[in-house]
Design a protein around this motif. Structure first.
Motif, PDB file in Angstrom:
ATOM      1  N   TYR A  32       0.822  -1.211   0.000  1.00 27.48           N
ATOM      2  CA  TYR A  32       0.000   0.000   0.000  1.00 27.48           C
ATOM      3  C   TYR A  32       0.859   1.266   0.000  1.00 27.48           C
ATOM      4  O   TYR A  32       0.326   2.374  -0.008  1.00 27.48           O
ATOM      5  CB  TYR A  32      -0.937   0.007   1.212  1.00 27.48           C
ATOM      6  CG  TYR A  32      -2.099  -0.949   1.046  1.00 27.48           C
ATOM      7  CD1 TYR A  32      -3.340  -0.495   0.603  1.00 27.48           C
ATOM      8  CD2 TYR A  32      -1.945  -2.309   1.283  1.00 27.48           C
ATOM      9  CE1 TYR A  32      -4.393  -1.371   0.417  1.00 27.48           C
ATOM     10  CE2 TYR A  32      -2.989  -3.199   1.096  1.00 27.48           C
ATOM     11  CZ  TYR A  32      -4.210  -2.728   0.669  1.00 27.48           C
ATOM     12  OH  TYR A  32      -5.260  -3.594   0.478  1.00 27.48           O
ATOM     13  N   ILE A  33       2.169   1.076  -0.009  1.00 27.74           N
ATOM     14  CA  ILE A  33       3.088   2.215   0.014  1.00 27.74           C
ATOM     15  C   ILE A  33       4.040   2.192  -1.179  1.00 27.74           C
ATOM     16  O   ILE A  33       4.165   3.170  -1.911  1.00 27.74           O
ATOM     17  CB  ILE A  33       3.919   2.229   1.317  1.00 27.74           C
ATOM     18  CG1 ILE A  33       3.009   2.222   2.544  1.00 27.74           C
ATOM     19  CG2 ILE A  33       4.849   3.439   1.339  1.00 27.74           C
ATOM     20  CD1 ILE A  33       2.136   3.446   2.692  1.00 27.74           C
ATOM     21  N   GLU A  34       4.700   1.060  -1.366  1.00 31.50           N
ATOM     22  CA  GLU A  34       5.706   0.936  -2.410  1.00 31.50           C
ATOM     23  C   GLU A  34       5.098   0.350  -3.681  1.00 31.50           C
ATOM     24  O   GLU A  34       4.042  -0.289  -3.626  1.00 31.50           O
ATOM     25  CB  GLU A  34       6.860   0.053  -1.911  1.00 31.50           C
ATOM     26  CG  GLU A  34       7.575   0.630  -0.699  1.00 31.50           C
ATOM     27  CD  GLU A  34       8.719  -0.245  -0.235  1.00 31.50           C
ATOM     28  OE1 GLU A  34       9.046  -1.237  -0.929  1.00 31.50           O
ATOM     29  OE2 GLU A  34       9.292   0.055   0.835  1.00 31.50           O
ATOM     30  N   PRO A  35       5.747   0.575  -4.841  1.00 27.76           N
ATOM     31  CA  PRO A  35       5.226   0.016  -6.092  1.00 27.76           C
ATOM     32  C   PRO A  35       4.940  -1.472  -5.979  1.00 27.76           C
ATOM     33  O   PRO A  35       5.787  -2.247  -5.518  1.00 27.76           O
ATOM     34  CB  PRO A  35       6.344   0.302  -7.095  1.00 27.76           C
ATOM     35  CG  PRO A  35       6.984   1.543  -6.573  1.00 27.76           C
ATOM     36  CD  PRO A  35       6.949   1.394  -5.074  1.00 27.76           C
ATOM     37  N   SER A 224      -4.679   6.231  -2.698  1.00 23.41           N
ATOM     38  CA  SER A 224      -3.839   6.907  -3.693  1.00 23.41           C
ATOM     39  C   SER A 224      -2.986   7.998  -3.064  1.00 23.41           C
ATOM     40  O   SER A 224      -1.938   8.366  -3.606  1.00 23.41           O
ATOM     41  CB  SER A 224      -4.713   7.503  -4.809  1.00 23.41           C
ATOM     42  OG  SER A 224      -5.443   8.631  -4.363  1.00 23.41           O
ATOM     43  N   CYS A 226      -1.474   7.565  -0.307  1.00 22.50           N
ATOM     44  CA  CYS A 226      -0.339   6.825   0.257  1.00 22.50           C
ATOM     45  C   CYS A 226       0.585   6.313  -0.847  1.00 22.50           C
ATOM     46  O   CYS A 226       1.798   6.232  -0.665  1.00 22.50           O
ATOM     47  CB  CYS A 226      -0.829   5.643   1.087  1.00 22.50           C
ATOM     48  SG  CYS A 226      -1.801   6.094   2.522  1.00 22.50           S
ATOM     49  N   SER A 227      -0.001   5.938  -1.986  1.00 23.61           N
ATOM     50  CA  SER A 227       0.795   5.409  -3.092  1.00 23.61           C
ATOM     51  C   SER A 227       0.140   5.795  -4.418  1.00 23.61           C
ATOM     52  O   SER A 227      -0.787   5.121  -4.879  1.00 23.61           O
ATOM     53  CB  SER A 227       0.923   3.888  -2.999  1.00 23.61           C
ATOM     54  OG  SER A 227       1.585   3.369  -4.147  1.00 23.61           O
ATOM     55  N   TRP A 229       1.584   5.521  -7.217  1.00 21.99           N
ATOM     56  CA  TRP A 229       2.000   4.499  -8.186  1.00 21.99           C
ATOM     57  C   TRP A 229       0.959   3.393  -8.301  1.00 21.99           C
ATOM     58  O   TRP A 229       0.572   2.994  -9.397  1.00 21.99           O
ATOM     59  CB  TRP A 229       3.348   3.913  -7.783  1.00 21.99           C
ATOM     60  CG  TRP A 229       3.882   2.917  -8.767  1.00 21.99           C
ATOM     61  CD1 TRP A 229       3.510   1.608  -8.910  1.00 21.99           C
ATOM     62  CD2 TRP A 229       4.864   3.156  -9.779  1.00 21.99           C
ATOM     63  NE1 TRP A 229       4.197   0.997  -9.928  1.00 21.99           N
ATOM     64  CE2 TRP A 229       5.040   1.925 -10.487  1.00 21.99           C
ATOM     65  CE3 TRP A 229       5.624   4.264 -10.149  1.00 21.99           C
ATOM     66  CZ2 TRP A 229       5.951   1.798 -11.532  1.00 21.99           C
ATOM     67  CZ3 TRP A 229       6.527   4.131 -11.195  1.00 21.99           C
ATOM     68  CH2 TRP A 229       6.681   2.917 -11.874  1.00 21.99           C
ATOM     69  N   ASN A 230       0.508   2.882  -7.175  1.00 18.53           N
ATOM     70  CA  ASN A 230      -0.392   1.731  -7.184  1.00 18.53           C
ATOM     71  C   ASN A 230      -1.860   2.081  -7.394  1.00 18.53           C
ATOM     72  O   ASN A 230      -2.613   1.276  -7.952  1.00 18.53           O
ATOM     73  CB  ASN A 230      -0.266   0.957  -5.864  1.00 18.53           C
ATOM     74  CG  ASN A 230       1.073   0.281  -5.707  1.00 18.53           C
ATOM     75  OD1 ASN A 230       1.729  -0.055  -6.688  1.00 18.53           O
ATOM     76  ND2 ASN A 230       1.499   0.096  -4.459  1.00 18.53           N
ATOM     77  N   HIS A 266       2.701   3.802 -14.765  1.00 15.41           N
ATOM     78  CA  HIS A 266       3.061   2.965 -13.622  1.00 15.41           C
ATOM     79  C   HIS A 266       3.068   1.475 -13.950  1.00 15.41           C
ATOM     80  O   HIS A 266       3.110   0.638 -13.054  1.00 15.41           O
ATOM     81  CB  HIS A 266       2.106   3.264 -12.462  1.00 15.41           C
ATOM     82  CG  HIS A 266       2.210   4.684 -11.987  1.00 15.41           C
ATOM     83  ND1 HIS A 266       1.152   5.356 -11.401  1.00 15.41           N
ATOM     84  CD2 HIS A 266       3.253   5.572 -12.029  1.00 15.41           C
ATOM     85  CE1 HIS A 266       1.534   6.594 -11.096  1.00 15.41           C
ATOM     86  NE2 HIS A 266       2.795   6.736 -11.465  1.00 15.41           N
TER      87      HIS A 266
END
Length: 326
Positions: A32-35, A224, A226-227, A229-230, A266
């Motif tokens: 939920y944070i990193e790609p 979104s 928080c991340s 990218w994801n 992404h």
């Protein structure tokens, strides 16, 4: 913060006996944070660490979590099938049936996307052989039941089976579980449920579906933040579908474009294909046939790139019937 601290302590104290468990749990939060594409690779390390400690349970759990996330990561489905087979063989060898049956609906979704004819025969047999066992473990494991309903809903949505869509959505939403073990699928559930809800609102005009869709959109907006990218592209696609429902056409156009752009940026080719497809339906509905066709062509190309040949074929057949292509 706590996830990073847990992993640091495992390393600092060389706590190999719990490393597989810590990685299995913490990686679900890291996603939920990193790609996503890089975060889920921690499950490979978790599998290895658990094996070294003789912990077959968490070695299997890392396998299950890894392949479950691969489907939604944008990795080519042919590669996903290969990773599935390796994980499936490991879990079968060690008789971790409660985790093994969770992967059955996943394989079925992959099979439908790729097409049953292209699904390796040994994999098809493996799934079919789980039939009675899957029923038994779904009764014992609510999470397995939830995943079963999730993939039923996803399959009816992605292939636009309108006769069953509302039933599968109700079935999934009505089956309540409260467990952190489903953390890795919360965002997937939110995304699919949101898209299904907005689609059902436009087809049924039932306010409950619009309200549900809006709730799922707000959840995705928070993630979104928080991340990006994801989740940013997912938020924009849900936003576009909400604007479509409200007939806010100019806002919808901007949101569809943003969803396509960010999913491409992404590296979520699966979501890029879906965003293009849904944009195609939107522009067709408002009478912009040329732009609709452009989006459908892009969707067809991206589904092929993802390896979803059966889905790409269904898009082509739909477009051919609407635009009378020769």
């Amino acid at each position: 913060r706590y996830v990073k601290l847990a992993k640091k302590l495992v390393s600092q104290f060389d706590a190999k006996e719990v490393a597989g468990e810590v990685i299995a749990i913490s990686t679900q939060a890291i996603g939920y944070i990193e790609p996503m594409q890089s975060a889920i690779e921690f499950h490979v390390l978790g599998h290895k660490s658990a094996l070294e400690a003789g912990d077959i349970g968490f070695a299997s759990m890392n396998c299950s979590l890894y392949i479950s996330n691969l489907l939604w990561s944008g990795l080519n489905l042919n590669q996903v099938q290969k990773e599935f087979d390796k994980a499936h063989s490991f879990m079968e060898q060690h008789s971790t049936w409660s985790l093994l049956v969770i992967t059955g609906p996943l394989l079925q979704s992959i099979g439908k996307l790729v097409s049953v004819e292209e699904l390796p025969l040994f994999q098809e047999r493996k799934y079919q052989s789980l039939g009675p066992m899957a029923e038994f473990h779904r009764e014992k494991n609510p999470f397995a039941t939830k995943i079963f309903y999730l993939h039923n809903m996803y399959q009816t949505f992605i292939f636009r089976n309108f006769d069953r869509l509302e039933d599968t959505a109700d079935e999934f939403i009505d089956f309540k579980i409260q467990t952190w073990t489903a953390l890795n699928t919360h965002n997937v559930q939110c995304f699919i449920c949101g898209l299904v809800s907005f689609l059902l609102y436009r087809r049924t005009n039932k306010n409950v579906w619009f309200e549900r869709g809006s709730e799922f959109k707000l959840m995705m907006k928070r993630w979104s933040e928080c991340s990006e990218w994801n989740f940013l592209h997912k938020f924009h696609l849900l936003e576009a579908e909400e604007h479509f429902c409200n007939k806010r056409l100019e806002e919808a156009k901007l949101s569809y474009d943003a969803a396509v752009s960010f999913s491409k940026k992404h590296k979520f080719v699966n979501d890029e294909a879906l965003a293009c497809e849904l944009a195609g339906y939107f522009f067709l509905e408002i009478g912009e046939r040329s732009r609709s066709l452009e989006y459908f062509i892009d969707a067809h190309e991206k589904y092929h790139e993802w390896g979803a040949t059966a889905k790409a074929t269904s898009v082509y057949k739909y477009v051919e019937s609407i635009f009378r292509l020769r």
